[in-house]
Design a protein around this motif. Structure first.
Motif, mmCIF file in Angstrom:
data_model
loop_
_atom_site.group_PDB
_atom_site.id
_atom_site.type_symbol
_atom_site.label_atom_id
_atom_site.label_comp_id
_atom_site.label_asym_id
_atom_site.label_seq_id
_atom_site.Cartn_x
_atom_site.Cartn_y
_atom_site.Cartn_z
ATOM 1 N N TRP A 31 12.231 15.518 5.141
ATOM 2 C CA TRP A 31 10.855 15.957 5.336
ATOM 3 C C TRP A 31 10.343 15.571 6.717
ATOM 4 C CZ3 TRP A 31 8.672 13.998 0.021
ATOM 5 C CH2 TRP A 31 9.090 14.850 -0.983
ATOM 6 N N ILE A 32 10.749 14.402 7.213
ATOM 7 C CA ILE A 32 10.355 13.985 8.561
ATOM 8 C C ILE A 32 10.948 14.962 9.582
ATOM 9 C CG2 ILE A 32 10.672 12.241 10.353
ATOM 10 C CD1 ILE A 32 10.551 10.123 8.091
ATOM 11 N N ALA A 33 12.231 15.281 9.405
ATOM 12 C CA ALA A 33 12.930 16.140 10.363
ATOM 13 C C ALA A 33 12.340 17.543 10.426
ATOM 14 C CB ALA A 33 14.412 16.211 10.012
ATOM 15 N N ASP A 34 11.981 18.110 9.275
ATOM 16 C CA ASP A 34 11.467 19.484 9.302
ATOM 17 C C ASP A 34 9.939 19.576 9.388
ATOM 18 O OD1 ASP A 34 10.451 19.087 6.724
ATOM 19 O OD2 ASP A 34 12.020 20.237 5.748
ATOM 20 N N GLY A 35 9.266 18.431 9.475
ATOM 21 C CA GLY A 35 7.824 18.425 9.661
ATOM 22 C C GLY A 35 7.008 18.588 8.393
ATOM 23 N N SER A 36 7.676 18.697 7.261
ATOM 24 C CA SER A 36 6.921 18.933 6.028
ATOM 25 C C SER A 36 6.311 17.656 5.450
ATOM 26 C CB SER A 36 7.800 19.614 4.981
ATOM 27 O OG SER A 36 8.888 18.791 4.644
ATOM 28 N N LEU A 37 6.733 16.491 5.910
ATOM 29 C CA LEU A 37 6.129 15.244 5.419
ATOM 30 C C LEU A 37 4.645 15.224 5.744
ATOM 31 C CD1 LEU A 37 6.658 12.461 4.072
ATOM 32 C CD2 LEU A 37 6.821 11.541 6.371
ATOM 33 N N VAL A 43 0.649 12.411 6.233
ATOM 34 C CA VAL A 43 1.042 11.128 6.796
ATOM 35 C C VAL A 43 1.786 11.373 8.095
ATOM 36 C CG1 VAL A 43 1.185 10.010 4.550
ATOM 37 C CG2 VAL A 43 3.224 11.018 5.531
ATOM 38 N N VAL A 44 1.865 10.341 8.913
ATOM 39 C CA VAL A 44 2.535 10.444 10.198
ATOM 40 C C VAL A 44 3.719 9.490 10.195
ATOM 41 C CG1 VAL A 44 2.269 10.127 12.676
ATOM 42 C CG2 VAL A 44 0.370 11.021 11.338
#
Length: 156
Positions: A31-37, A43-44
């Motif tokens: 999720w961090i890698a694809d920006g969906s987090l 959240v950042v």
């Protein structure tokens, strides 16, 4: 996810966030890698050295899983019973979800995950991924980092 006023640290590790959300750490990294987090939970994620730190927005102190209606499990079982043609038959989520269209997807997913604790419920993926239709892919229930496509109730 809904916000409550309980206190929790403004920052946490990927491992802690994964445990809280009920997913694997590898899923949070994806999720961090694809920006969906950020899109999912506002959240950042910041990487310092080899460690990722998850920073929560100031206006949200604590996240908790959505609470489904008390009778949602019964509704899922009734929809399953309507769709199956034989005892212990697998029913696809692409067929099950439209029967519960009035229920929010997050609530339905949460209820399905809770049903996995029952001895008579099994949820499995489609072994032949090439046979999946677009509807099957969209309706899949994500458990950890794998989509699941079928449910059977009353099989044990």
């Amino acid at each position: 996810m809904t916000a409550t006023t309980d206190y929790r640290p403004a920052q946490q590790t990927v491992k802690d966030l994964a445990a809280e959300l009920g997913v694997k750490a590898s899923t949070v990294y994806r999720w961090i890698a694809d920006g969906s987090l950020h899109a999912r939970y506002r959240v950042v994620a910041v990487k310092t050295g080899r460690t990722w730190t998850i920073t929560l927005p100031e206006d949200v102190k604590y996240f908790e899983a959505p609470k489904p209606a008390v009778n949602l499990e019964a509704r899922i079982r009734a929809a399953y019973a309507t769709l199956r043609t034989a005892r212990h038959e697998w029913v696809g989520f692409a067929e099950l979800r439209p029967m519960l269209a009035d229920v929010a997807r997050a609530d339905l997913d949460y209820a399905l995950r809770q049903m996995l604790r029952c001895d008579d419920v099994v949820i499995i993926p489609e072994n032949n991924q090439k046979a999946l239709r677009q509807e099957d892919r969209k309706a899949a229930l994500w458990l950890g980092d794998q989509p699941k496509h079928y449910i059977a109730c009353g099989i044990r």
